[in-house]
Design a protein around this motif. Structure first.
Motif, mmCIF file in Angstrom:
data_model
loop_
_atom_site.group_PDB
_atom_site.id
_atom_site.type_symbol
_atom_site.label_atom_id
_atom_site.label_comp_id
_atom_site.label_asym_id
_atom_site.label_seq_id
_atom_site.Cartn_x
_atom_site.Cartn_y
_atom_site.Cartn_z
ATOM 1 N N ILE A 1 14.413 12.632 -5.913
ATOM 2 C CA ILE A 1 13.734 11.166 -5.154
ATOM 3 C C ILE A 1 12.677 11.581 -5.131
ATOM 4 C CG2 ILE A 1 14.033 10.549 -2.768
ATOM 5 C CD1 ILE A 1 16.936 11.908 -2.211
ATOM 6 N N GLU A 2 11.862 12.518 -5.015
ATOM 7 C CA GLU A 2 10.321 12.794 -5.259
ATOM 8 C C GLU A 2 9.777 11.911 -5.982
ATOM 9 O OE1 GLU A 2 7.020 16.309 -3.955
ATOM 10 O OE2 GLU A 2 9.099 16.349 -3.834
ATOM 11 N N SER A 3 10.499 12.188 -7.199
ATOM 12 C CA SER A 3 9.630 12.060 -8.386
ATOM 13 C C SER A 3 9.992 10.694 -8.969
ATOM 14 C CB SER A 3 10.475 12.761 -9.907
ATOM 15 O OG SER A 3 10.069 12.559 -10.919
ATOM 16 N N THR A 4 11.276 10.293 -8.361
ATOM 17 C CA THR A 4 11.918 9.244 -8.759
ATOM 18 C C THR A 4 10.675 7.971 -7.778
ATOM 19 O OG1 THR A 4 13.917 9.545 -9.207
ATOM 20 C CG2 THR A 4 13.717 7.225 -8.351
ATOM 21 N N GLN A 5 10.812 7.937 -6.555
ATOM 22 C CA GLN A 5 10.016 7.341 -5.915
ATOM 23 C C GLN A 5 8.026 7.188 -5.961
ATOM 24 O OE1 GLN A 5 11.834 7.656 -1.818
ATOM 25 N NE2 GLN A 5 13.531 7.063 -2.212
ATOM 26 N N GLN A 6 8.176 8.587 -6.356
ATOM 27 C CA GLN A 6 6.305 8.411 -6.528
ATOM 28 C C GLN A 6 6.774 7.440 -7.470
ATOM 29 O OE1 GLN A 6 3.928 9.714 -5.069
ATOM 30 N NE2 GLN A 6 2.537 8.309 -6.716
ATOM 31 N N ASN A 7 7.199 7.438 -9.173
ATOM 32 C CA ASN A 7 7.230 6.175 -10.090
ATOM 33 C C ASN A 7 6.831 4.902 -9.703
ATOM 34 O OD1 ASN A 7 6.536 8.561 -11.590
ATOM 35 N ND2 ASN A 7 8.546 8.728 -12.096
ATOM 36 N N GLU A 8 7.926 5.301 -8.815
ATOM 37 C CA GLU A 8 8.398 3.466 -7.952
ATOM 38 C C GLU A 8 6.859 2.862 -7.346
ATOM 39 O OE1 GLU A 8 13.232 3.397 -8.078
ATOM 40 O OE2 GLU A 8 12.308 4.203 -6.404
ATOM 41 N N VAL A 9 6.418 3.848 -6.562
ATOM 42 C CA VAL A 9 5.640 3.662 -5.614
ATOM 43 C C VAL A 9 4.508 2.982 -6.569
ATOM 44 C CG1 VAL A 9 3.473 4.429 -4.370
ATOM 45 C CG2 VAL A 9 6.018 4.667 -3.777
ATOM 46 N N GLU A 10 4.107 3.984 -7.749
ATOM 47 C CA GLU A 10 2.922 3.322 -8.937
ATOM 48 C C GLU A 10 3.542 1.877 -9.768
ATOM 49 O OE1 GLU A 10 2.561 7.206 -11.317
ATOM 50 O OE2 GLU A 10 2.399 7.875 -9.553
ATOM 51 N N MET A 11 4.473 1.947 -9.631
ATOM 52 C CA MET A 11 5.480 0.431 -10.314
ATOM 53 C C MET A 11 4.681 -0.148 -9.518
ATOM 54 S SD MET A 11 8.544 -0.218 -11.281
ATOM 55 C CE MET A 11 9.157 -0.740 -9.614
ATOM 56 N N MET A 12 5.324 -0.014 -8.711
ATOM 57 C CA MET A 12 4.646 -1.500 -7.439
ATOM 58 C C MET A 12 3.358 -1.833 -7.143
ATOM 59 S SD MET A 12 7.976 -0.573 -4.738
ATOM 60 C CE MET A 12 7.368 1.330 -4.220
ATOM 61 N N LEU A 13 2.122 -0.854 -6.384
ATOM 62 C CA LEU A 13 1.357 -0.382 -7.277
ATOM 63 C C LEU A 13 0.533 -2.011 -7.312
ATOM 64 C CD1 LEU A 13 -0.030 2.847 -5.114
ATOM 65 C CD2 LEU A 13 0.006 0.224 -4.247
ATOM 66 N N ARG A 14 0.900 -1.898 -9.374
ATOM 67 C CA ARG A 14 0.621 -2.176 -10.172
ATOM 68 C C ARG A 14 1.788 -3.897 -9.762
ATOM 69 N NH1 ARG A 14 2.761 2.022 -12.648
ATOM 70 N NH2 ARG A 14 4.070 1.641 -13.686
ATOM 71 N N TRP A 15 2.252 -4.124 -9.612
ATOM 72 C CA TRP A 15 2.912 -4.924 -8.895
ATOM 73 C C TRP A 15 2.111 -5.721 -8.507
ATOM 74 C CZ3 TRP A 15 9.366 -3.731 -8.502
ATOM 75 C CH2 TRP A 15 9.476 -4.249 -9.654
ATOM 76 N N LEU A 16 1.746 -5.085 -7.297
ATOM 77 C CA LEU A 16 0.326 -5.455 -6.052
ATOM 78 C C LEU A 16 -1.043 -6.399 -6.267
ATOM 79 C CD1 LEU A 16 1.839 -3.867 -3.089
ATOM 80 C CD2 LEU A 16 2.740 -6.355 -3.609
ATOM 81 N N HIS A 17 -1.070 -5.362 -7.962
ATOM 82 C CA HIS A 17 -2.289 -5.973 -7.338
ATOM 83 C C HIS A 17 -2.145 -7.149 -8.784
ATOM 84 C CE1 HIS A 17 -5.249 -2.616 -6.998
ATOM 85 N NE2 HIS A 17 -3.714 -1.774 -6.368
ATOM 86 N N SER A 18 -1.304 -7.070 -9.971
ATOM 87 C CA SER A 18 -1.550 -8.409 -10.156
ATOM 88 C C SER A 18 -1.250 -9.331 -9.451
ATOM 89 C CB SER A 18 -0.553 -8.109 -12.032
ATOM 90 O OG SER A 18 1.507 -7.470 -10.473
ATOM 91 N N TRP A 19 -0.765 -9.029 -8.650
ATOM 92 C CA TRP A 19 -0.025 -10.508 -7.866
ATOM 93 C C TRP A 19 -1.985 -10.827 -6.799
ATOM 94 C CZ3 TRP A 19 4.612 -8.507 -5.595
ATOM 95 C CH2 TRP A 19 6.231 -8.856 -6.988
ATOM 96 N N ASP A 20 -2.647 -10.325 -7.084
ATOM 97 C CA ASP A 20 -3.527 -10.097 -6.241
ATOM 98 C C ASP A 20 -3.416 -10.330 -4.720
ATOM 99 O OD1 ASP A 20 -6.814 -9.949 -5.709
ATOM 100 O OD2 ASP A 20 -6.419 -12.538 -5.728
ATOM 101 N N GLN A 21 -2.311 -9.641 -4.416
ATOM 102 C CA GLN A 21 -1.948 -9.481 -2.697
ATOM 103 C C GLN A 21 -1.723 -7.704 -2.394
ATOM 104 O OE1 GLN A 21 0.047 -11.973 -1.705
ATOM 105 N NE2 GLN A 21 -0.338 -13.220 -3.178
ATOM 106 N N PRO A 22 -2.356 -7.550 -1.156
ATOM 107 C CA PRO A 22 -2.735 -6.498 -0.361
ATOM 108 C C PRO A 22 -1.627 -5.423 -0.283
ATOM 109 C CG PRO A 22 -2.850 -8.398 1.342
ATOM 110 C CD PRO A 22 -1.955 -8.267 -0.306
ATOM 111 N N LEU A 23 -1.869 -4.246 -0.735
ATOM 112 C CA LEU A 23 -1.594 -3.073 -0.973
ATOM 113 C C LEU A 23 -0.399 -2.767 0.639
ATOM 114 C CD1 LEU A 23 -3.521 -0.987 -2.155
ATOM 115 C CD2 LEU A 23 -1.901 -3.070 -3.357
ATOM 116 N N THR A 24 -0.932 -3.060 1.687
ATOM 117 C CA THR A 24 0.619 -3.100 2.964
ATOM 118 C C THR A 24 0.319 -4.387 3.514
ATOM 119 O OG1 THR A 24 -2.183 -2.738 3.923
ATOM 120 C CG2 THR A 24 -1.286 -0.978 2.955
#
Length: 180
Positions: free
Chosen positions: A73-96
């Motif tokens: 869970i720790e490993s998978t969710q860390q990878n998923e957080v990184e993926m989600m942050l990339r999405w938010l950056h690419s959409w030019d959206q706030p991270l929170t």
């Protein structure tokens, strides 16, 4: 004759512009709506809480299956957080998400920091860990279901379906472990 050369040159120039325009074009961006953004913003925070719970499990669990699950869970969710942050950056959206973000998704509660602190001191650690993880993963299933229904972005909706399936599988497994 000169007029014919100018006309031919203009025609060739126009053809070159048309041909240049027929080359590779950029693929249109996939649609993103407010539900996609809110889901990803909220899941970043939700995953970070899950990582904290999983770290406690990895440190304290005695049962090998539980230790393996929490490490995964720790490993998978860390990878998923990184993926989600990339999405938010690419959409030019706030991270929170805004502080009222949970209101827009049924008022689903966060896993309280106090719950994680209490888990660290629990006398029935594995039972309490499993119960907290079951509730936490069920919240992820519910949030993902809202995204599947309301989202617009195909990649995010597909990932939300994967979250639903994987977390339901984890919940079923942990529920069986509690019966032992």
């Amino acid at each position: 004759m000169r007029a014919k050369l100018v006309a031919t040159a203009a025609l060739l120039g126009g053809l070159l512009l048309i041909i240049a325009g027929c080359g590779r074009s950029e693929a249109p961006e996939a649609p993103v709506n407010a539900d996609d953004v809110m889901f990803v913003q909220m899941m970043v925070q939700h995953h970070r809480q899950g990582i904290e719970i999983a770290k406690v499990g990895t440190e304290r669990a005695a049962t090998p299956e539980i230790k393996t699950l929490t490490a995964a869970i720790e490993s998978t969710q860390q990878n998923e957080v990184e993926m989600m942050l990339r999405w938010l950056h690419s959409w030019d959206q706030p991270l929170t998400a805004p502080s009222t973000g949970h209101d827009h998704h049924g008022g689903m509660p966060e896993t309280d920091v106090k719950q994680i602190q209490a888990l660290k001191k629990s006398k029935s650690f594995e039972r309490d860990l499993l119960n907290l993880l079951i509730a936490h993963q069920d919240d992820a299933v519910q949030m993902a279901g809202m995204e599947v229904y309301n989202g617009a972005n195909p990649a995010v909706k597909e990932w939300a379906r994967q979250v639903q399936a994987s977390r339901k599988g984890q919940i079923d497994m942990m529920t069986e472990w509690l019966k032992r």
